[in-house]
Scaffold this active site. Structure first.
Site, PDB file in Angstrom:
ATOM      1  CG  HIS A  73      -1.723  -1.517   1.733  1.00  0.00           C
ATOM      2  ND1 HIS A  73      -2.314  -2.054   2.678  1.00  0.00           N
ATOM      3  CD2 HIS A  73      -2.301  -1.720   0.377  1.00  0.00           C
ATOM      4  CE1 HIS A  73      -2.773  -2.568   2.553  1.00  0.00           C
ATOM      5  NE2 HIS A  73      -3.306  -2.934   1.348  1.00  0.00           N
ATOM      6  CE  LYS A  82       2.056   3.613   5.755  1.00  0.00           C
ATOM      7  NZ  LYS A  82       1.369   2.196   5.237  1.00  0.00           N
ATOM      8  CE1 TYR A 142      -0.264   2.406   9.928  1.00  0.00           C
ATOM      9  CE2 TYR A 142      -0.559   0.218  10.594  1.00  0.00           C
ATOM     10  CZ  TYR A 142      -1.336   0.731   9.001  1.00  0.00           C
ATOM     11  OH  TYR A 142      -2.545   0.882   9.229  1.00  0.00           O
ATOM     12  CG  ASP A 178      -4.825  -5.578   0.361  1.00  0.00           C
ATOM     13  OD1 ASP A 178      -5.022  -4.433  -0.198  1.00  0.00           O
ATOM     14  OD2 ASP A 178      -3.959  -6.166   0.836  1.00  0.00           O
TER      15      ASP A 178
END
Length: 199
Positions: A73, A82, A142, A178
């Site tokens: 992603h 991140k 995250y 996905d």
């Protein structure tokens, strides 16, 4: 290596223990070994100068079961930096460089993260990110420099044969969304994040 060439390394926040429990500072190691702490300022920001107080949004994925695979992603107009870690369990974490002009464009790296080594990984803006759970269950945490925007999603197929990512699971649990992600070679320039490589 993707992270080595762009000057972003795996961040190790050395844990300290006491009778009260375990404490760990979140940090990322940048170019030249400079430690970026608390502000999580990306070295390759889109803006001419790093923001002093970038947005920091925390996400927690709880009770992810073995074989769960998410990715790869990214966000296109507002790429996210991140800082990722595992609070419980273990995952195999993967990053893929999608930054236009990067010498490592199209290359990927994988890093095991777990609740024993307490390793953290800084993912610079413009890199696609994904992970799979290798323990019975895992809690994945995250912190992002930009808010999640579902209308700004992009990404690359987790099983792109040109990338040949060596995921350590035989039959991953992958969402239908996905499964529909395109191969890297099918991406148009508008499908790449607005995070050009800035040496």
């Amino acid at each position: 290596a993707v992270l080595d060439l762009v000057g972003e390394l795996v961040g190790f926040g050395e844990p300290t223990s006491s009778p009260r429990g375990l404490e760990q500072r979140q940090q990322a190691v940048g170019v030249g070994g400079v430690i970026i702490e608390r502000r999580f300022v990306p070295r390759f920001a889109v803006t001419p100068a790093p923001q002093e107080h970038p947005v920091l949004v925390a996400h927690v994925l709880l009770d992810e079961e073995r074989g769960t695979l998410r990715g790869l992603h990214t966000q296109l107009k507002t790429p996210q930096g991140k800082l990722v870690r595992v609070a419980r369990g273990a995952v195999y974490d993967v990053v893929l460089d999608l930054r236009p002009g990067s010498p490592t464009f199209g290359q990927w790296e994988g890093h095991p993260l777990d609740d024993e080594a307490h390793r953290q990984l800084w993912v610079p803006p413009g890199l696609a990110h994904g992970f799979c759970v290798t323990s019975a269950e895992a809690d994945f945490v995250y912190a992002c420099t930009e808010r999640y925007d579902p209308s700004d999603e992009g990404g690359v197929a987790w099983d792109d044969p040109d990338l040949a990512i060596s995921w350590p699971v035989e039959t991953p649990l992958v969402s239908e969304k996905d499964r529909r992600l395109p191969r890297l070679r099918d991406l148009a320039p508008t499908d790449l994040p607005l995070a050009p490589f800035a040496p």
